[in-house]
Write a protein that holds these residues in place. Structure first.
Motif, PDB file in Angstrom:
ATOM      1  N   LEU A 140      -4.226 -42.866  29.686  1.00  0.00           N
ATOM      2  CA  LEU A 140      -5.151 -43.371  30.306  1.00  0.00           C
ATOM      3  C   LEU A 140      -4.964 -42.982  32.164  1.00  0.00           C
ATOM      4  N   ARG A 141      -3.658 -43.369  32.376  1.00  0.00           N
ATOM      5  CA  ARG A 141      -3.161 -42.889  33.820  1.00  0.00           C
ATOM      6  C   ARG A 141      -3.418 -41.579  33.858  1.00  0.00           C
ATOM      7  N   TYR A 142      -2.614 -40.836  33.199  1.00  0.00           N
ATOM      8  CA  TYR A 142      -2.982 -39.285  33.445  1.00  0.00           C
ATOM      9  C   TYR A 142      -4.319 -38.836  33.408  1.00  0.00           C
ATOM     10  N   HIS A 143      -5.133 -39.295  32.698  1.00  0.00           N
ATOM     11  CA  HIS A 143      -6.532 -39.053  32.839  1.00  0.00           C
ATOM     12  C   HIS A 143      -7.040 -39.255  33.999  1.00  0.00           C
TER      13      HIS A 143
ATOM     14  N   ASP B  52     -12.499 -35.432  32.904  1.00  0.00           N
ATOM     15  CA  ASP B  52     -13.797 -35.859  31.853  1.00  0.00           C
ATOM     16  C   ASP B  52     -13.217 -36.028  30.553  1.00  0.00           C
ATOM     17  N   ALA B  53     -12.382 -35.507  30.109  1.00  0.00           N
ATOM     18  CA  ALA B  53     -11.851 -35.687  28.703  1.00  0.00           C
ATOM     19  C   ALA B  53     -10.231 -35.281  28.792  1.00  0.00           C
ATOM     20  N   THR B  54      -9.617 -36.119  27.849  1.00  0.00           N
ATOM     21  CA  THR B  54      -8.205 -35.971  27.979  1.00  0.00           C
ATOM     22  C   THR B  54      -7.907 -35.745  26.330  1.00  0.00           C
ATOM     23  N   ILE B  55      -7.121 -34.962  25.986  1.00  0.00           N
ATOM     24  CA  ILE B  55      -6.994 -34.740  24.605  1.00  0.00           C
ATOM     25  C   ILE B  55      -5.250 -34.670  24.247  1.00  0.00           C
ATOM     26  N   ALA B  56      -4.958 -35.594  23.346  1.00  0.00           N
ATOM     27  CA  ALA B  56      -3.350 -35.799  23.244  1.00  0.00           C
ATOM     28  C   ALA B  56      -3.109 -34.606  22.413  1.00  0.00           C
TER      29      ALA B  56
ATOM     30  N   VAL C 189      -8.555 -31.677  29.741  1.00  0.00           N
ATOM     31  CA  VAL C 189      -7.133 -31.744  30.245  1.00  0.00           C
ATOM     32  C   VAL C 189      -6.236 -32.027  28.779  1.00  0.00           C
ATOM     33  N   ALA C 190      -5.136 -31.381  28.540  1.00  0.00           N
ATOM     34  CA  ALA C 190      -4.306 -31.749  27.413  1.00  0.00           C
ATOM     35  C   ALA C 190      -3.249 -32.548  27.922  1.00  0.00           C
ATOM     36  N   TYR C 191      -2.745 -33.783  27.046  1.00  0.00           N
ATOM     37  CA  TYR C 191      -1.609 -34.489  27.625  1.00  0.00           C
ATOM     38  C   TYR C 191      -0.566 -34.592  26.530  1.00  0.00           C
ATOM     39  N   ALA C 192       0.441 -34.032  26.832  1.00  0.00           N
ATOM     40  CA  ALA C 192       1.374 -33.690  26.021  1.00  0.00           C
ATOM     41  C   ALA C 192       2.169 -34.921  25.438  1.00  0.00           C
ATOM     42  N   PHE C 193       2.324 -34.765  24.184  1.00  0.00           N
ATOM     43  CA  PHE C 193       3.180 -36.068  23.577  1.00  0.00           C
ATOM     44  C   PHE C 193       4.216 -35.572  22.955  1.00  0.00           C
ATOM     45  N   ASP C 194       5.208 -36.158  22.888  1.00  0.00           N
ATOM     46  CA  ASP C 194       6.528 -35.601  22.425  1.00  0.00           C
ATOM     47  C   ASP C 194       7.407 -36.648  21.404  1.00  0.00           C
ATOM     48  N   GLY C 195       6.755 -37.526  20.994  1.00  0.00           N
ATOM     49  CA  GLY C 195       7.365 -38.478  19.814  1.00  0.00           C
ATOM     50  C   GLY C 195       7.060 -37.998  18.646  1.00  0.00           C
ATOM     51  N   TYR C 196       7.164 -39.003  17.816  1.00  0.00           N
ATOM     52  CA  TYR C 196       7.222 -38.651  16.095  1.00  0.00           C
ATOM     53  C   TYR C 196       5.659 -38.992  16.050  1.00  0.00           C
ATOM     54  N   TRP C 197       5.051 -38.066  15.165  1.00  0.00           N
ATOM     55  CA  TRP C 197       3.620 -38.184  14.903  1.00  0.00           C
ATOM     56  C   TRP C 197       3.160 -37.511  13.170  1.00  0.00           C
ATOM     57  N   LYS C 198       2.731 -38.209  12.793  1.00  0.00           N
ATOM     58  CA  LYS C 198       2.562 -37.752  11.359  1.00  0.00           C
ATOM     59  C   LYS C 198       1.060 -37.883  10.658  1.00  0.00           C
ATOM     60  N   ASP C 199       0.536 -36.995  10.215  1.00  0.00           N
ATOM     61  CA  ASP C 199      -0.608 -36.902   9.583  1.00  0.00           C
ATOM     62  C   ASP C 199      -0.417 -37.265   8.223  1.00  0.00           C
ATOM     63  N   VAL C 200      -1.043 -38.474   7.830  1.00  0.00           N
ATOM     64  CA  VAL C 200      -0.623 -38.760   6.331  1.00  0.00           C
ATOM     65  C   VAL C 200      -2.073 -38.602   5.542  1.00  0.00           C
TER      66      VAL C 200
END
Lengths: 372, 400
Positions: B140-143, B149-153, B236-247
């Protein structure tokens, strides 16, 4: 419950019998069985029996108890009407720190009088058991008893007798003899320190006690007026264990390794509630070996564990061997340690390669937060 | 403080999760058990409260009973608030008729009045099918910093994986300049994680326009994002670099559970600073018996283990009898694995009974043709009878 019942729990009674464990906490908040405090058993028994108003009488050292009980939500006792009430000693004239049960009740008499309950169940926190109070109350009403005391028929040692109240009972179940802390051993009717009375009766003995300067319920009411009042006994046969010494505390924990005892203490229809801690499941690493042990959430086991009770968040490092021990909440045991017959209190840290040995008849106790 | 929330979360939890078939017949996907004591929805809900977002609308539709019951008043996640908190939002009837949620954008559109009650500056849109720990407040801070207007992780994935995701093409300032849904030849490796922050006034405008367009599919990825791009809004794109898994699939659900047992994979449930909350079972600690062998596994409260457990995730209240062997598997709450049964590379649903001598799944190295191998799955409340066999890749949703 058909009748309206008020529960009164004495959280500080019998603390001197396990003074190491109650140095910084009440009897009720002594840790037990991997994730519980002693008060959880009686409080869950009350909640499961339909008692929805409970007062917990404390005296001193009650910070951990307050923290544990909170609003009583875990026992479904965070209620608008009734619910859980913590009753620390008031400091008004004639009250303050109490000397006995009767005096303690006098200190909270406003609370008792205000309740619209017809009956009162009083209990200490020194018995680990699962108990439904409904049949006991039914019997109390049926026999028109003034007081119903719950007892068990056990073979006891002289040490246990010296920490107990023992009853003589006639064939109708009426108490005709009360011995407090007798020097006997063998088969006896041992008080489980659970009493049922009507509120009216309780009110009268509290007021009379205050007027006459009586303070002990056991000595001056049960023993002093055995023949004056109709005091009935109710025998409780289910698994129960009285905690009256460090060794009995150790044994009571180890009793949970027996599936039969567990089934009686944790029946499916009467769960034992406790404070939630939001730990992840216990993790067993490669090379871990766990036998005959109770393991709570949040533990991380890399070593060998046998015949142990591991509380929430305990850690056993690689190469360590822990046997016949009780490892309380958040204790961290380093690598290549050896522990045998040890009780570690909360947050103990044991550095690598330490060797600690007690015996089953005298477990080695390590105090809260100690670093070894 | 009782008139406004800066950011409100809307969690899309209505999907059927049809690829999880046997496990989602009686419950919505976000209610599927994960990680020994959690359900998938615990992750976005815990992330919300840990990020300071205390107002969450959970949009439900498919089989909501288990999910609604689980969420309750939100107390386990500290989301029982006087103002805010968690709210289950199933579709409802209005004076003009009743409508199901048709597509993600329509679901949010129908709940504009919910968000408006809190007069938010921003909304964060989440989904109930991912396992990850993320600070939404940092996003949110990044946004806000980017005045977007829109930030997508987004997550940087490998080129091979990229064709399975929605891919964002960005300029050097992380502005999204183009967007492709599951491209055959990806032009970037930044995959959308299905987490969006919108400036609420802007999103509302596009939702209403989309709703009025009778040809639209009412989907975020297909309509709202492209429409905003066309409309010249700042994405804008917000880069995330942790663990993320679609289940979303049975295989990925199995893998995501196994990831918890891998010390090299960065998902730490034991972190006291970012606790994952869940509805805790009222059960005694697990008992591990005299002849049990337990290694490299997670075991929850109320279990009774007398057999062998290796590389497995065992949920609360599971019994594994003497001589039973469970390896590389997931056993969901309340199931019983009887003496001598073998469970390998499998998912066993809630309250199942696997009778003695039954054999579920197989190790991949024992199968000649690797294409015949896969995770075996037993749905909820199923009895696998004595000596029955459930083959690898087989999915059971009736007693065998």
């Amino acid at each position: 419950m058909n009748e309206k019942v008020l529960g009164i729990i004495f959280a500080n009674m019998h603390e001197d019998s396990i003074s190491d464990l109650t140095k910084s906490r009440t009897m009720g908040s002594v840790l037990f069985g991997g994730r519980y405090r002693l008060i959880d058993f009686v409080l869950s028994n009350m909640a499961n029996s339909g008692v929805d108003e409970v007062g917990v009488i404390t005296k001193s050292n009650y910070q951990s108890l307050l923290d544990h009980l909170g609003s009583g939500r875990e026992w479904d006792l965070a209620r608008k009407k009734g619910g859980l009430h913590l009753l620390p000693p008031f400091s008004h004239v004639q009250s303050g720190i109490y000397r006995g049960r009767l005096e303690a009740l006098y200190g909270v008499s406003d609370f008792i009088m205000r309740s619209d309950a017809d009956y009162v169940i009083m209990s200490d926190c020194d018995i680990v058991t699962s108990m439904d109070f409904n049949p006991i109350l039914e019997r109390h009403i049926e026999t028109k008893a003034d007081i119903t005391v719950v007892y068990s028929r056990d073979v006891i040692s002289i040490e246990e007798a010296r920490r107990s109240t023992v009853f003589g009972i006639n064939e109708d179940g009426r108490i005709n003899d009360v011995m407090i802390h007798p020097s006997i051993s063998g088969c006896a009717n041992v008080s489980l320190n659970i009493f049922i009375v009507s509120k009216e009766f309780l009110k009268n003995i509290i007021l009379e006690g205050a007027a006459r300067g009586l303070y002990s319920f056991e000595e001056e009411i049960l023993r002093g007026r055995t023949h004056e009042y109709n005091i009935m006994g109710y025998c409780h046969n289910n698994y129960h264990k009285k905690i009256y010494s460090m060794v009995s505390y150790f044994e009571a924990n180890m009793d949970l390794l027996d599936s039969n005892n567990r089934a009686q203490l944790f029946p499916e229809n009467a769960p034992v509630y406790t404070k939630v801690r939001d730990n992840p499941p216990a993790k067993y690493a490669i090379g871990a070996s766990v036998k005959n042990s109770l393991v709570a959430d949040g533990c991380i086991i890399e070593g060998t564990v046998e015949n142990c009770i591991l509380f929430r968040g305990a850690k056993v490092g690689r190469g360590s061997v822990v046997k016949d021990s009780i490892i309380m909440q958040d204790t961290v045991i380093g690598q290549k340690c050896s522990l045998d017959s040890v009780i570690t209190d909360k947050n103990v840290k044991i550095s690598d390669s330490r060797v600690l040995t007690g015996s089953k008849h005298y477990p080695l106790y390590i105090g809260k937060g100690a670093e070894i | 403080m009782y008139t406004k929330k800066e950011c409100v979360a809307l969690l899309l939890a209505g999907g059927q999760g049809s690829r999880l078939y046997a496990l989602t017949q009686s419950m919505a996907k976000p209610a599927v058990p994960y990680g020994g004591k959690y359900r998938i929805i615990d992750f976005p809900l815990s992330n919300c409260i840990n990020s300071g977002i205390d107002t969450v609308g959970v949009l439900t539709q498919y089989q909501p009973l288990v999910l609604h019951d689980y969420i309750g008043n939100g107390q386990p996640w500290d989301l029982d608030k006087q103002y805010g908190g968690v709210h289950a939002l199933p579709p409802y009837q209005t004076a003009g008729g009743a409508e199901w949620y048709e597509g993600t954008a329509n679901a949010i559109y129908q709940n504009i009045p919910f968000a408006d009650r809190y007069n938010p500056e921003y909304v964060i849109i989440l989904s109930g099918d991912h396992i990850y720990k993320m600070d939404y407040n940092a996003m949110l801070r990044y946004h806000k910093e980017k005045k977007a207007d829109a930030t997508i992780a987004v997550l940087d994935v490998s080129m091979e994986e990229a064709s399975r995701f929605g891919i964002m093409i960005t300029d050097k300032d992380n502005n999204i300049i183009d967007f492709e849904e599951k491209p055959k030849q990806p032009r970037s490796t930044l995959a959308s994680m299905g987490i969006y922050i919108f400036t609420w006034s802007k999103l509302k405008k596009y939702l209403i326009a989309n709703e009025n367009d009778k040809t639209a599919t009412k989907d975020f990825g297909k309509n709202i994002i492209p429409d905003m791009m066309k409309g010249g809004e700042k994405l804008v794109a917000y880069a995330f670099d942790g663990y993320w898994k679609d289940v979303g699939t049975l295989d990925s659900l199995w893998e995501a559970n196994m990831d918890l047992l891998n010390p090299n994979i960065p998902i730490d449930l034991y972190d006291p600073d970012w606790k994952m909350y869940s509805r805790n079972p009222v059960l005694p600690p697990a008992y591990v018996g005299k002849e049990a062998n337990v290694e490299n596994s997670m075991i929850s409260e109320g279990c009774s283990i007398d057999g062998t457990v290796d590389f497995s995730v065992i949920f609360e209240g599971v019994t594994i009898e003497k001589g039973a062997v469970v390896t590389d598997s997931i056993i969901m709450p309340g199931s019983v694995i009887r003496a001598g049964a073998v469970v390998e590379y499998a998912i066993v649903g809630e309250n199942c009974v696997v009778e003695s001598g039954a054999h579920i799944g197989a190790r991949p190295e024992t199968i000649e043709n690797r294409d015949d191998w896969g995770i075996a799955v037993v749905g909820h409340n199923i009895t696998v009878s004595q000596n029955a066999e459930v083959k690898p890749k087989q999915i059971i949703s009736e007693n065998v």
